[in-house]
Design an enzyme around this catalytic site. Structure first.
Site, PDB file in Angstrom:
ATOM      1  N   ASP A 264     -34.102  -9.606  21.546  1.00 13.86           N
ATOM      2  CA  ASP A 264     -35.032 -10.690  21.846  1.00 13.86           C
ATOM      3  C   ASP A 264     -34.237 -11.704  22.662  1.00 13.86           C
ATOM      4  O   ASP A 264     -33.513 -12.535  22.109  1.00 13.86           O
ATOM      5  CB  ASP A 264     -35.570 -11.320  20.558  1.00 13.86           C
ATOM      6  CG  ASP A 264     -36.656 -12.361  20.824  1.00 13.86           C
ATOM      7  OD1 ASP A 264     -36.755 -12.816  21.982  1.00 13.86           O
ATOM      8  OD2 ASP A 264     -37.388 -12.719  19.896  1.00 13.86           O
ATOM      9  N   HIS A 265     -34.353 -11.608  23.979  1.00 11.28           N
ATOM     10  CA  HIS A 265     -33.501 -12.428  24.848  1.00 11.28           C
ATOM     11  C   HIS A 265     -33.752 -13.922  24.662  1.00 11.28           C
ATOM     12  O   HIS A 265     -32.918 -14.750  25.030  1.00 11.28           O
ATOM     13  CB  HIS A 265     -33.714 -12.047  26.311  1.00 11.28           C
ATOM     14  CG  HIS A 265     -35.142 -12.152  26.770  1.00 11.28           C
ATOM     15  ND1 HIS A 265     -36.007 -11.088  26.760  1.00 11.28           N
ATOM     16  CD2 HIS A 265     -35.858 -13.205  27.237  1.00 11.28           C
ATOM     17  CE1 HIS A 265     -37.184 -11.465  27.201  1.00 11.28           C
ATOM     18  NE2 HIS A 265     -37.129 -12.743  27.496  1.00 11.28           N
TER      19      HIS A 265
ATOM     20  N   HIS B 284     -40.629 -14.051  19.809  1.00 11.67           N
ATOM     21  CA  HIS B 284     -39.960 -15.316  20.110  1.00 11.67           C
ATOM     22  C   HIS B 284     -40.273 -16.396  19.071  1.00 11.67           C
ATOM     23  O   HIS B 284     -39.369 -17.017  18.495  1.00 11.67           O
ATOM     24  CB  HIS B 284     -40.391 -15.838  21.485  1.00 11.67           C
ATOM     25  CG  HIS B 284     -40.018 -14.951  22.623  1.00 11.67           C
ATOM     26  ND1 HIS B 284     -39.046 -13.987  22.541  1.00 11.67           N
ATOM     27  CD2 HIS B 284     -40.486 -14.885  23.902  1.00 11.67           C
ATOM     28  CE1 HIS B 284     -38.930 -13.373  23.703  1.00 11.67           C
ATOM     29  NE2 HIS B 284     -39.794 -13.906  24.537  1.00 11.67           N
TER      30      HIS B 284
END
Length: 452
Positions: free
Chosen positions: A200-201, A263
């Site tokens: 999850d960048h 996110h």
């Protein structure tokens, strides 16, 4: 021969010394996509620029484009120049480019995966990557099973003795719980759990990282970081970029799956979790899982949530520039109070503002708009046909124009020249979402969202 006790100069609990990766390479599937161009390629360069990659690091791109290695290197170069966070240094680039390769093919192309296998073997010899490769699946979730099975079929998932192979998988991981479990089973048929990194960048953003630092590195906060002292928490995710070239992705995924179930839930977990026993992966996951397990959803999501979707519209100063024409046309219809049966926009050939105006009229009037080429410059006139006659706005030059209504004399009107401050202030008003949120929270509905 390796040391039995590891590096005597490195303390496992001291994270202040940067850790340089050992001999390795990265294969990116979907290397021509938006994520790869804006995030992955620049990140690889930034790591190299900070001295955190080995000298022989290799980067392999896999996609359908008919590229040679040089074309791929140029694509990486352009992405780095535009999006890298560290300054461009020619000596770093020249070292990095030595290990760049490109493999053309589809995900069902056996020959392409054989070529990839031979490419990796050649890099082991020329770059000293030691058989250590990570496979980054920067592709839509529907392709995960196919790519993973191809890696297994062609022996790419099997590391040579003393080496490693890993898979990096992007969100969203499936489209619901059942598909996520199915996808999980397929991936683990090929890779062990400790070989798979579900990335999850968003968690790499400095603001997100600061949540941990703020909470656990400042003793003044942690004792009062609980429900006895905190009234409520609001999490806002605001972006200054549009969909861009990701329309196809959003049509299949949607914003909820793209940001909420990864996110924003991660942000919530970081905000609400207890301090972990340590900051390794297992301890962090355990504390996050406790938070997620404690969530209680409303019985009626439709009643207790507010959702919105943009209708047809355009953004940018080019759209705002048309406000004088839109105002004049709207005012003309206010005066005429008749139904429009046809419409024509007159402008010089290829004028983009005329195209925008025609599309605006098409949406508002609900009918096709004719185009007529004129000598210009820019938009020279608009004709609206009605049962009583034509409504005509003619513009010969400059900001002056004439308006003719059926049965009335022609009179002049001004298409005001917009100043920079006016354009900016109007754009800011257009982007202000507070009013839209207030309407939604009051329970009101509006079918006319063209102003958005």
């Amino acid at each position: 021969m390796s040391r039995p006790n590891g590096n005597p100069l490195r303390d496992p609990i001291d994270r202040r010394l940067p850790r340089v990766a050992g001999p390795s390479g990265l294969v990116i599937f979907g290397v021509t996509g938006d994520l790869s161009r804006k995030k992955l390629m620049p990140a690889v360069y930034d790591l190299a620029n900070r001295g955190l990659l080995p000298p022989g690091f290799s980067l392999v791109g896999f996609a359908r484009r008919e590229w040679q290695d040089e074309d791929f290197a140029q694509e990486v170069h352009d992405a780095v120049k535009q999006h890298a966070r560290t300054p461009f240094r020619e000596e770093v680039w020249q070292q990095l480019i030595q290990g760049m390769r490109f493999v053309q093919g589809n995900f069902d192309d056996d020959d392409a995966f054989e070529t990839l296998k031979h490419t990796i073997q050649d890099l082991d010899k020329s770059q000293g990557t030691g058989g250590n490769f990570a496979f980054y699946l920067s592709v839509p979730p529907k392709f995960f099973p196919q790519v993973v099975q191809q890696l297994k079929k062609h022996g790419l998932a099997d590391a040579p003795d003393g080496s490693w192979r890993r898979a990096v998988i992007e969100k969203p991981f499936g489209h619901d719980l059942a598909s996520a479990k199915e996808l999980n089973a397929i991936v683990h048929e090929v890779f062990d759990p400790d070989q798979v990194f579900r990335i999850d960048h968003y968690l790499g953003k400095e603001t997100v990282q600061n949540i941990l630092a703020l909470r656990f590195a400042n003793q003044m906060f942690e004792p009062i970081w609980n429900r006895s002292y905190v009234d409520h928490v609001q999490i806002t995710m605001a972006e200054d970029i549009g969909i861009g070239g990701r329309a196809g992705y959003y049509d299949g995924i949607g914003a909820a799956r793209d940001v909420i179930q990864n996110h924003l839930l991660q942000l919530m977990a970081l905000t609400a979790m207890e301090e972990p026993a340590s900051f390794d992966a297992d301890a962090l996951v355990a504390e996050k899982a406790k938070v997620l397990g404690a969530i209680r959803l409303p019985k009626d999501l439709g009643k207790d949530t507010v959702r919105g979707q943009y209708a047809v519209g355009w953004q940018g100063v080019a759209w705002t520039r048309l406000t004088p024409w839109r105002s004049a046309l709207a005012a003309a219809l206010d005066q005429a109070e008749v139904e429009v049966t046809s419409a024509t926009v007159e402008a010089e050939a290829g004028n983009p503002s005329a195209e925008l105006l025609a599309r605006w009229l098409q949406v508002g009037l609900g009918r096709s708009i004719d185009r007529k080429i004129s000598a210009g410059p820019v938009i020279t006139g608009v004709r609206l046909g009605t049962a009583d006659g034509e409504i005509v706005i003619n513009r010969s030059e400059g900001p002056l124009a004439t308006l003719t209504l059926p049965g009335q004399p022609t009179h002049s009107l001004a298409l005001k020249i917009r100043s920079t401050s006016e354009l900016i202030s109007e754009e800011l008003r257009r982007l202000d979402a507070d009013e839209m949120y207030a309407i939604a929270l009051r329970g009101e509905s509006s079918t006319d969202t063209r102003h958005i």
